[in-house]
Write an enzyme that holds these catalytic residues in place. Structure first.
Site, mmCIF file in Angstrom:
data_model
loop_
_atom_site.group_PDB
_atom_site.id
_atom_site.type_symbol
_atom_site.label_atom_id
_atom_site.label_comp_id
_atom_site.label_asym_id
_atom_site.label_seq_id
_atom_site.Cartn_x
_atom_site.Cartn_y
_atom_site.Cartn_z
ATOM 1 N N GLU A 198 8.743 -45.567 16.201
ATOM 2 C CA GLU A 198 8.503 -47.018 16.235
ATOM 3 C C GLU A 198 9.732 -47.678 15.632
ATOM 4 O OE1 GLU A 198 8.180 -50.385 14.826
ATOM 5 O OE2 GLU A 198 6.377 -49.885 13.674
ATOM 6 N N CYS A 215 8.287 -55.369 11.829
ATOM 7 C CA CYS A 215 8.695 -55.056 13.201
ATOM 8 C C CYS A 215 7.973 -55.939 14.212
ATOM 9 C CB CYS A 215 8.410 -53.591 13.504
ATOM 10 S SG CYS A 215 9.250 -52.431 12.412
#
Length: 453
Positions: free
Chosen positions: A227, A261
């Protein structure tokens, strides 16, 4: 290895890193523990996860304060992070046996064919500092419950959090070696991952770090989940509930100091509501309290490190030099600590840092678009593809448009967020694989076919 309070610059503590011998011992311990741990009945592993949730719950304030001291997260958000970790533990404690139950397949008469889910072994987790407890629990809760063991290489600026997480699993009753923290630097990751005792790796972090891990894992044929960040669009269409889109948009951009994020980074607003929305965004940003992260009244704390703040400011300044307009913020605050104000940029030219890079701080880039087609085009004009948020009064319209957005998840009339019940992950330069939900717990298992005549 030292921990420094980014709100004050004060050195909190110094930690001795693990030398080669210590790493060897931990790898051996992980391997030997796995041989027994994999045979522990799943229901017993679920109960240990319940215990881990209780340890987190009982120590919620202490762990929250540790996070706030080490990386600057506002204390109210740190408390919420620990509570979310408890939720993940409770979720997998309840559902792991359902997620991992054997899958039966059509087969010839008199035969039984099924897929079972066996653990792989020691999993190396390379984790970031921005959610120092949640990022770890969201891998550890499912992977340990599936029968794997964990090796945590945490970010070097949160060593106290890394050791506290090891404490959580020890106090919950997990066997010695089921979850271990490796106090090592980034330069040590390659050798550890290449070691035959490590069977898989998961990383949340930057693109370069993800590519490095993927390259080493590829050489040794080891499974990875990555990720790698995002530049998530927050799309406000002409029929959106502006009050709701504004309130949520402010939170989505400034939560955790914008260091997320899946933070809303690019606001894409229909021309019919653009001026009203931008005015509201600026006013709301200027109304936020930036200050002591230990205060319950603080909305935005410091950036996690002075160097990170300097990097963020360089992105803003380069974008302004290229033609962007600063409506509020745009300069580091003149006070001790790594404080950067909530900032709104408009007139952002194509190709500048605020347009093409991930801005890891409270900086909102706002685009004006003429119609839905342009909104989707701008949303997809990024090398990332983690999440997206789309605002419209027409839910059917929102669902249709969600199909056209290139992202791992699309939230309609809601902030993009992770949730233990649903898959989380991205595409393109945001990485690959999925965490959380049933998909997450099955990432690091051997999906073994068993044919019985």
């Amino acid at each position: 290895m030292e921990a420094v309070n980014p709100a004050t610059g004060e050195r909190l503590d110094v930690y001795d890193p693990d030398d080669d011998e210590a790493v060897e011992r931990k790898l051996d311990r992980a391997t030997s523990t796995f041989e027994d741990w994999r045979d522990v009945p799943l229901r017993e592993r679920e109960q240990l996860l319940v215990n881990a949730g209780e340890v987190l719950r009982e120590n919620k304030q202490r762990y929250a304060e540790l996070m706030t001291r080490e990386m600057g997260k506002p204390i109210t958000q740190a408390v919420a992070e620990v509570e979310k970790c408890v939720w993940a533990c409770d979720h997998y404690a309840e559902y792991a046996h359902k997620y991992l139950s054997a899958e039966h397949h059509p087969s010839p008469p008199g035969t039984e064919v099924k897929t079972v889910h066996d653990p792989l072994g020691p999993v190396l987790a390379v984790m970031p500092w921005n959610y120092p407890f949640w990022q770890v629990i969201r891998f550890a809760a499912p992977y340990l419950t599936a029968g794997n063991v964990g090796l945590l290489k945490h970010a070097s600026n949160v060593p106290g959090c890394a050791l506290a997480l090891e404490e959580v699993f020890a106090e919950a009753g997990y066997p010695d070696g089921a979850f271990q923290t490796l106090l090592v630097g980034s330069s040590d990751v390659d050798d550890i991952l290449a070691d035959d005792r490590v069977r898989a790796a998961t990383l949340t972090g930057s693109g370069p770090a993800g590519r490095a891990v993927a390259e080493t894992a590829g050489k040794h044929l080891k499974k990875t989940v990555l990720e790698l960040g995002g530049s998530d669009p927050f799309i406000v269409l002409d029929d959106a509930d502006l009050d709701a889109a504004l309130e949520t948009g402010v939170q989505a951009r400034t939560l955790n100091g914008g260091q997320s994020c899946i933070a809303a980074k690019r606001f894409i607003v229909h021309t019919d509501v653009y001026e009203e929305y931008v005015d509201g965004l600026v006013a709301a940003f200027e109304d936020l309290t930036v200050g002591d992260p230990m205060s319950d009244e603080t909305d935005v704390g410091p950036q996690a490190d002075p160097d990170l703040m300097a990097e963020l400011h360089n992105q803003v300044q380069a974008s302004v030099d290229a033609g962007a307009t600063v409506l509020t913020g745009g300069e580091p605050l003149d006070r001790p600590g790594a404080f950067y104000p909530p900032t709104v940029l408009t007139d952002v030219p194509s190709g500048c840092p605020a347009d093409t890079e991930e801005t890891f701080g409270p900086v909102a880039t706002v685009y004006e678009v003429a119609d839905v087609e342009e909104a989707i085009e701008v949303a997809n004009d990024t090398r990332f593809g983690l999440g997206a948020s789309l605002w419209t009064a027409d839910r059917e319209r929102g669902q249709r448009l969600a199909r056209d957005i290139s992202a791992g998840c699309v939230y309609i009339n809601e902030m993009t967020k992770s949730d233990p019940r649903v898959p989380f992950g991205g595409i393109k330069d945001a990485g690959y694989g999925r965490e959380l939900s049933e998909m997450g717990i099955k990432e690091f298992v051997n999906k073994k076919t068993v044919w019985i005549e």
